[in-house]
Design a protein around this motif. Structure first.
Motif, PDB file in Angstrom:
ATOM      1  N   UNK A  19       1.393  -1.192  -0.154  1.00 19.30           N
ATOM      2  CA  UNK A  19      -0.155  -0.192  -0.101  1.00 19.30           C
ATOM      3  C   UNK A  19       1.465   1.314  -0.176  1.00 19.30           C
ATOM      4  N   UNK A  20       1.994   0.962  -0.528  1.00 16.10           N
ATOM      5  CA  UNK A  20       3.165   2.445  -0.002  1.00 16.10           C
ATOM      6  C   UNK A  20       2.622   2.957  -1.193  1.00 16.10           C
ATOM      7  N   UNK A  21       2.360   2.031  -2.042  1.00 19.50           N
ATOM      8  CA  UNK A  21       2.967   2.171  -3.468  1.00 19.50           C
ATOM      9  C   UNK A  21       1.651   3.463  -4.156  1.00 19.50           C
ATOM     10  N   UNK A  22       1.097   3.785  -2.834  1.00 19.44           N
ATOM     11  CA  UNK A  22      -0.411   4.583  -3.489  1.00 19.44           C
ATOM     12  C   UNK A  22       0.090   6.025  -3.198  1.00 19.44           C
ATOM     13  N   UNK A  23       0.031   6.765  -3.850  1.00 18.90           N
ATOM     14  CA  UNK A  23      -0.078   8.270  -4.102  1.00 18.90           C
ATOM     15  C   UNK A  23       1.673   8.320  -4.624  1.00 18.90           C
ATOM     16  N   UNK A  24       2.172   7.826  -4.531  1.00 19.01           N
ATOM     17  CA  UNK A  24       3.557   7.961  -4.860  1.00 19.01           C
ATOM     18  C   UNK A  24       4.081   8.426  -6.193  1.00 19.01           C
ATOM     19  N   UNK A  25       3.559   8.488  -6.760  1.00 20.40           N
ATOM     20  CA  UNK A  25       3.799   8.552  -8.200  1.00 20.40           C
ATOM     21  C   UNK A  25       4.611   8.232  -9.209  1.00 20.40           C
ATOM     22  N   UNK A  26       5.306   7.364  -8.773  1.00 18.25           N
ATOM     23  CA  UNK A  26       6.657   6.037  -9.454  1.00 18.25           C
ATOM     24  C   UNK A  26       6.094   5.566 -10.897  1.00 18.25           C
ATOM     25  N   UNK A  27       5.012   5.912 -11.012  1.00 14.31           N
ATOM     26  CA  UNK A  27       5.003   5.301 -12.536  1.00 14.31           C
ATOM     27  C   UNK A  27       5.465   4.982 -13.023  1.00 14.31           C
ATOM     28  N   UNK A  28       5.573   6.328 -13.479  1.00 17.56           N
ATOM     29  CA  UNK A  28       7.086   7.272 -14.999  1.00 17.56           C
ATOM     30  C   UNK A  28       7.943   6.798 -14.641  1.00 17.56           C
ATOM     31  N   UNK A  29       9.048   6.855 -13.248  1.00  9.76           N
ATOM     32  CA  UNK A  29       9.701   6.084 -13.262  1.00  9.76           C
ATOM     33  C   UNK A  29      10.048   4.979 -13.196  1.00  9.76           C
ATOM     34  N   UNK A  30       9.228   3.316 -12.988  1.00  8.65           N
ATOM     35  CA  UNK A  30       8.977   2.303 -12.352  1.00  8.65           C
ATOM     36  C   UNK A  30       8.770   2.229 -14.443  1.00  8.65           C
ATOM     37  N   UNK A  31       8.299   3.165 -15.297  1.00  8.34           N
ATOM     38  CA  UNK A  31       7.776   2.353 -16.775  1.00  8.34           C
ATOM     39  C   UNK A  31       9.565   2.656 -17.259  1.00  8.34           C
ATOM     40  N   UNK A  32       9.620   3.723 -16.941  1.00 10.42           N
ATOM     41  CA  UNK A  32      11.693   3.979 -17.710  1.00 10.42           C
ATOM     42  C   UNK A  32      12.361   2.424 -17.242  1.00 10.42           C
ATOM     43  N   UNK A  48      24.507  -0.671  -1.133  1.00 16.35           N
ATOM     44  CA  UNK A  48      24.464  -0.233  -2.931  1.00 16.35           C
ATOM     45  C   UNK A  48      23.683  -1.375  -3.537  1.00 16.35           C
ATOM     46  N   UNK A  49      23.430  -2.884  -3.430  1.00 17.18           N
ATOM     47  CA  UNK A  49      23.409  -3.640  -4.767  1.00 17.18           C
ATOM     48  C   UNK A  49      22.049  -3.447  -5.047  1.00 17.18           C
ATOM     49  N   UNK A  50      20.719  -2.592  -4.178  1.00 16.30           N
ATOM     50  CA  UNK A  50      19.711  -2.425  -4.809  1.00 16.30           C
ATOM     51  C   UNK A  50      19.022  -1.357  -3.545  1.00 16.30           C
ATOM     52  N   UNK A  51      18.257  -0.611  -4.869  1.00 20.15           N
ATOM     53  CA  UNK A  51      17.583   0.832  -4.057  1.00 20.15           C
ATOM     54  C   UNK A  51      16.485   0.603  -4.360  1.00 20.15           C
ATOM     55  N   UNK A  52      15.727   0.738  -2.103  1.00 21.37           N
ATOM     56  CA  UNK A  52      14.496   0.789  -2.288  1.00 21.37           C
ATOM     57  C   UNK A  52      13.537   2.217  -1.790  1.00 21.37           C
ATOM     58  N   UNK A  53      12.157   1.794  -2.847  1.00 19.54           N
ATOM     59  CA  UNK A  53      11.436   3.406  -2.918  1.00 19.54           C
ATOM     60  C   UNK A  53      10.738   3.482  -2.050  1.00 19.54           C
ATOM     61  N   UNK A  54      10.168   3.131  -1.222  1.00 15.07           N
ATOM     62  CA  UNK A  54       8.981   3.380  -0.062  1.00 15.07           C
ATOM     63  C   UNK A  54       7.902   4.746  -0.011  1.00 15.07           C
ATOM     64  N   UNK A  55       7.827   4.783  -0.734  1.00 13.81           N
ATOM     65  CA  UNK A  55       6.605   6.008  -1.285  1.00 13.81           C
ATOM     66  C   UNK A  55       6.812   7.636  -0.363  1.00 13.81           C
ATOM     67  N   UNK A  56       5.604   7.898  -1.007  1.00 10.53           N
ATOM     68  CA  UNK A  56       6.328   9.459  -0.074  1.00 10.53           C
ATOM     69  C   UNK A  56       5.104  10.134   0.583  1.00 10.53           C
TER      70      UNK A  56
END
Length: 344
Positions: A152-165, A336-344
């Motif tokens: 649920x931390x994806x809600x209102x994250x606006x990560x969509x365009x970033x993910x699609x790249x 630094x093997x991965x990056x984690x994006x936890x929402x905004x």
């Protein structure tokens, strides 16, 4: 004329060497210069900086970040990461060791499983028995993976365009994208499912079946050939699916055990689809970004398409050790093997 050309070539070579050495000293000599400069200090400093230069010049990818495969970044990582373990089941690697087979059979407790070799033989008469060429790493490059979880931390994250790249976008189970594109993106290259979590996919998406039992492999054959003989496992499952057989890949049971043994150290009964997706991405990509993992900002574990904040309580059942899996991803991020994006 030839003599002049040789002289020009020598001058150019010396010029390039001079530029290289100047750049080298400007970037690596800050640890060499001291208030009291001695030749011995220079030699020791030069040697150390040369080692550092050689370490970072021989990288397994062209990414700006640390390449996943790059060794000697973390002993913890080097002890766990085994590039020789193949993530996908093929005709060539379908023979399971006795220890792997016995462990795998216990995952769902099949009492009378059909013969695995016969099942696999039938399976590869329907789906491709070779590795997806898109998953084979090139000798050099920078392949970027986005692993999109269902938090649920994806809600209102606006990560969509970033993910699609990203080059590859991996999703799992029943995760929808329609109606959530702004937060989760619209691109999917590979979708991990098992029969009980299946959802129909777009035509260009590859399905990666995660088999937890022999019946799962039989289900693929049944559901794609149109016979539809398997409509129930421990719960109802789709009798027929629209995924084209040439877009179906099989997660290797030996790779599941590798994740369980090497990465989870035996925690939980077996790995979740989420951590299986993460470790798979470490083996096929040079950079890995995680989205939609963990709790939301209020500490709730639920899916982004649900309104029930108490959903996701499965993490407390003991089937998957959600806390330990989260710890693994946190350590991967810290080195630094991965990056984690936890929402905004």
């Amino acid at each position: 004329m030839a003599t002049i050309r040789k002289r020009v070539l020598k001058l150019l070579t010396l010029l390039v060497l001079l530029i290289f050495l100047t750049s080298f000293f400007l970037n690596f000599s800050h640890t060499v210069v001291t208030s009291s400069w001695f030749p011995k200090q220079f030699v020791l400093g030069f040697s150390e900086n040369l080692k550092r230069f050689m370490k970072y010049s021989h990288r397994p990818c062209t990414c700006s970040r640390v390449c996943v495969e790059q060794r000697r970044v973390s002993r913890w990582f080097d002890r766990r990461f085994n590039q020789s373990v193949q993530p996908l089941l093929t005709e060539r690697n379908s023979l399971l060791g006795e220890d792997i087979y016995r462990w795998w059979l216990k995952l769902q407790g099949e009492k009378q499983p059909t013969d695995l070799n016969d099942t696999i033989k039938e399976l590869f008469q329907v789906v491709p028995g070779n590795v997806d060429p898109f998953l084979e790493k090139k000798a050099m490059g920078c392949r970027r993976c986005a692993v999109v979880g269902n938090s649920g931390n994806l809600r209102n994250s606006w990560y969509g365009s970033q993910i699609d790249k990203h080059d590859f976008v991996l999703r799992m189970n029943k995760a929808p994208t329609i109606g959530f594109e702004a937060d989760v993106g619209s691109k999917t290259t590979h979708h991990l499912v098992y029969p009980e979590s299946f959802r129909e996919l777009r035509e260009n998406v590859s399905m990666i079946l995660v088999p937890f039992k022999t019946l799962d492999l039989e289900w693929v054959v049944s559901a794609t050939t149109g016979t539809g003989t398997i409509s129930h496992t421990y719960i109802p499952v789709p009798a027929k699916i629209k995924v084209k057989p040439n877009k179906i890949l099989i997660y290797h049971p030996a790779f599941i055990k590798y994740v369980f043994d090497s990465w989870l150290e035996g925690h939980g009964r077996y790995p979740s689809t989420g951590i299986l997706s993460v470790i798979l991405s470490l083996h096929i990509c040079d950079e890995v970004d995680l989205y939609g993992f963990g709790a939301d900002g209020k500490g709730n574990w639920h899916h982004y398409w649900e309104n029930n904040p108490s959903a996701g309580a499965f993490r407390k059942t003991g089937v998957h050790d959600g806390d330990f899996e989260s710890n693994v991803t946190s350590i991967l991020a810290s080195i630094d093997k991965i990056r984690i994006f936890k929402g905004r």
